[in-house]
Write an enzyme that holds these catalytic residues in place. Structure first.
Site, PDB file in Angstrom:
ATOM      1  N   MET A  50      48.287  48.062  28.236  1.00 37.62           N
ATOM      2  CA  MET A  50      47.980  49.285  27.495  1.00 37.62           C
ATOM      3  C   MET A  50      48.423  49.106  26.046  1.00 37.62           C
ATOM      4  O   MET A  50      49.538  48.665  25.795  1.00 37.62           O
ATOM      5  CB  MET A  50      48.698  50.497  28.103  1.00 37.62           C
ATOM      6  CG  MET A  50      48.738  51.742  27.198  1.00 37.62           C
ATOM      7  SD  MET A  50      49.941  52.981  27.728  1.00 37.62           S
ATOM      8  CE  MET A  50      48.969  53.926  28.890  1.00 37.62           C
ATOM      9  N   ASP A  52      46.988  51.018  21.931  1.00 41.01           N
ATOM     10  CA  ASP A  52      46.702  52.233  21.168  1.00 41.01           C
ATOM     11  C   ASP A  52      46.190  53.437  21.959  1.00 41.01           C
ATOM     12  O   ASP A  52      45.217  53.322  22.718  1.00 41.01           O
ATOM     13  CB  ASP A  52      45.636  51.936  20.117  1.00 41.01           C
ATOM     14  CG  ASP A  52      45.993  50.780  19.208  1.00 41.01           C
ATOM     15  OD1 ASP A  52      47.030  50.148  19.422  1.00 41.01           O
ATOM     16  OD2 ASP A  52      45.206  50.516  18.283  1.00 41.01           O
ATOM     17  N   GLN A  68      43.613  51.812  24.892  1.00 39.73           N
ATOM     18  CA  GLN A  68      43.196  50.422  24.951  1.00 39.73           C
ATOM     19  C   GLN A  68      43.794  49.785  26.198  1.00 39.73           C
ATOM     20  O   GLN A  68      45.000  49.881  26.435  1.00 39.73           O
ATOM     21  CB  GLN A  68      43.658  49.689  23.703  1.00 39.73           C
ATOM     22  CG  GLN A  68      42.962  50.145  22.434  1.00 39.73           C
ATOM     23  CD  GLN A  68      41.521  49.665  22.378  1.00 39.73           C
ATOM     24  OE1 GLN A  68      41.245  48.537  21.984  1.00 39.73           O
ATOM     25  NE2 GLN A  68      40.580  50.517  22.763  1.00 39.73           N
ATOM     26  N   SER A 117      39.663  50.645  19.384  1.00 42.68           N
ATOM     27  CA  SER A 117      40.162  52.014  19.251  1.00 42.68           C
ATOM     28  C   SER A 117      39.189  52.968  18.583  1.00 42.68           C
ATOM     29  O   SER A 117      38.325  52.564  17.798  1.00 42.68           O
ATOM     30  CB  SER A 117      41.478  52.012  18.482  1.00 42.68           C
ATOM     31  OG  SER A 117      42.514  51.454  19.252  1.00 42.68           O
TER      32      SER A 117
END
Length: 500
Positions: A50, A52, A68, A117
């Site tokens: 994991m 952003d 993310q 992102s």
């Protein structure tokens, strides 16, 4: 023809999602039953990687967070969008992966590709994601794309992708992380960019999220604020036309996040900056994103890790976590305040209260009965009238032999607040330090949230914050007060045990 393209695109995307969700379920089932690094009340991936936070939004009465995500391994790689929702910002339900790299603009045969992102908006009832398609070596390498959903779970990529097919000029550094909002019937978007050594937030406008017009540079570095600005986020705060731009500057030394405050002019597309400062002073805070909820609060969530650091949890099949949601307010002088959202109080369990105490120079006071790996701590200290020099504070996650702990201290008269993790256990070492003036009466307020492998510090009612990951031994659970070189006064100390 367009409909045929949509059907082909969706078939490819659906199959990639099916494979990724199956892999994630297998990986989550293989995690150890007990892991002293897994946090108790912060959002983490079920397994895998994991980073952003993406697409923070309230949709149909629930909070949604995307992120993310690499579901296949606990390392950065091809990026998917993980997805979770909550009714109270504290208790999160994981949903199926929302986006998978599947098209020529976001997928490739290298490791560096994916749905990078972005942000989310409610477009006439459809939950719509705006993200960067990234493929290493492609020209252009980064483009802006759209996907949408009618149920908030299953997303379809637009046949119009990429909706912004190239940056406005060549020779730039990065072109990513679109943050979209609506103002007076028009959509606006800032995108992170850099050129000629200057980080920038590029501004775009659109009537429909598909056709975008470049509107110029909303704000840029003066040469001292990094050479590329990741994850820009521009929003109104405090009324009277005041706006804040948050971004993560690249290649700016220890400063990993900043903010600018001032007035934003929609006619010129420029932010008239009146104040700038580092946003956070910890090591483990990056790529924050904000949203406005139905109560009008501006809420921020950040990634509670940092690029390049050792990440001990990777050896256990997962990596990454997010900060507690934080409410932002703007002071009259243009400075930001960040404090935990009110909902964090719902985590409180057993309460331990300690009254006024004067600590002599070079004393350590163990706190009997107050210990644990998931705590909220509110300590109010006062600089003693007799103190010409003193250092005081707390030690967290202390081992019984006294060799392991994380120390939070305030040094007077230097006016320095520190979080020292040189004895915190595994992972990175180092001491976070910042300047902090006492409140009236010589008071220093230290508000801490401790959660197994994280510490979040809110000083003097959110004037400054420090966020760090720590990796102590599971048995290191003690809590101590201390004073050095001079006297210090503890006015009050409250400790709550926390759980979902």
């Amino acid at each position: 023809m367009e409909r045929q393209k949509e059907e082909q695109l969706q078939t490819s995307h659906t199959e990639r999602l099916r494979q990724a969700n199956a892999a994630l379920q297998r990986a989550a089932a293989e995690l150890p039953d007990e892991d002293g690094y897994r946090l108790r009340y912060h959002l983490m991936p079920p397994a895998g990687w994991m980073n952003d936070p993406n697409g923070l939004i309230v949709y149909k009465g629930e909070y949604h967070v995307f992120y993310q995500h690499n579901p296949y391994e606990p390392r950065h790689g091809p990026m998917y969008w993980g997805h979770a929702k909550s009714k109270d910002l504290m208790r999160w339900e994981h949903l199926p992966i929302a986006l998978a790299p599947s098209e020529e603009y976001d997928s490739g045969d290298c490791r560096g590709y994916g749905c990078w992102s972005g942000s989310a908006v409610d477009d006439q009832g459809r939950l719509t994601l705006i993200y960067t398609g990234h493929v290493d070596g492609r020209t252009p390498e980064e483009v802006q794309c759209v996907a949408s959903s009618s149920d908030g779970v299953t997303f379809e990529k637009s046949a119009h992708n990429p909706v912004v097919a190239a940056p406005p000029e060549t020779g730039g550094f990065g072109f990513r992380d679109p943050k979209v909002w609506r103002h007076e019937g028009q959509w606006y978007m800032v995108v992170g960019y850099g050129k000629d050594g200057l980080g920038k937030a590029l501004l775009y406008a659109s009537p429909d999220l598909r056709q975008w017009t470049y509107a110029g540079v909303a704000a840029e570095s003066d040469g001292t604020m990094g050479n590329m600005w990741e994850c820009p986020d521009l929003f109104a705060l405090g009324g009277g036309g005041e706006h804040v731009l948050i971004f993560s500057p690249m290649n700016m030394g220890d400063t990993k996040t900043m903010y600018l405050s001032g007035r934003f002019n929609y006619e010129t597309g420029k932010l008239d900056v009146r104040y700038r400062e580092r946003l956070e002073y910890g090591y483990d805070f990056y790529a924050p994103q904000t949203f406005e909820d139905e109560r009008g609060r501006r809420i921020l969530i950040g990634w509670m890790n940092i690029w390049g650091a050792r990440m001990p949890e990777q050896e256990r099949g997962w990596m990454g976590t997010f900060t507690l949601p934080r409410e932002l307010t703007l002071a009259a002088d243009g400075t930001l305040r960040m404090n935990p959202v009110e909902e964090a109080k719902s985590l409180r369990g057993a309460h331990h209260a300690f009254g006024m105490m004067t600590m002599g120079a070079d004393t350590v006071v163990p706190l009997t009965g107050a210990y644990g790996d998931a705590l909220e701590i509110m300590a109010i200290f006062r600089i003693a009238d007799s103190a010409t020099r003193s250092e005081f504070g707390l030690q967290l996650r202390c081992s019984e032999d006294g060799g392991q702990f994380t120390e939070v201290s305030y040094c007077w008269p230097e006016g320095k607040l520190r979080m020292d993790r040189s004895r915190s256990g595994a992972g990175e070492l180092g001491c976070s330090e910042l300047e902090l003036a006492p409140l009236p009466g010589g008071r220093i307020v230290i508000h801490l949230y401790l959660d197994r492998s994280s510490v979040e510090l809110f000083a003097n009612h959110g004037m400054k914050t420090v966020t760090n990951r720590i990796y102590p031994d599971p048995a290191s659970l003690g809590l101590r007060l201390f004073a050095r070189k001079g006297e210090a006064v503890l006015e009050s100390l409250d400790v709550w045990e926390l759980s979902l």
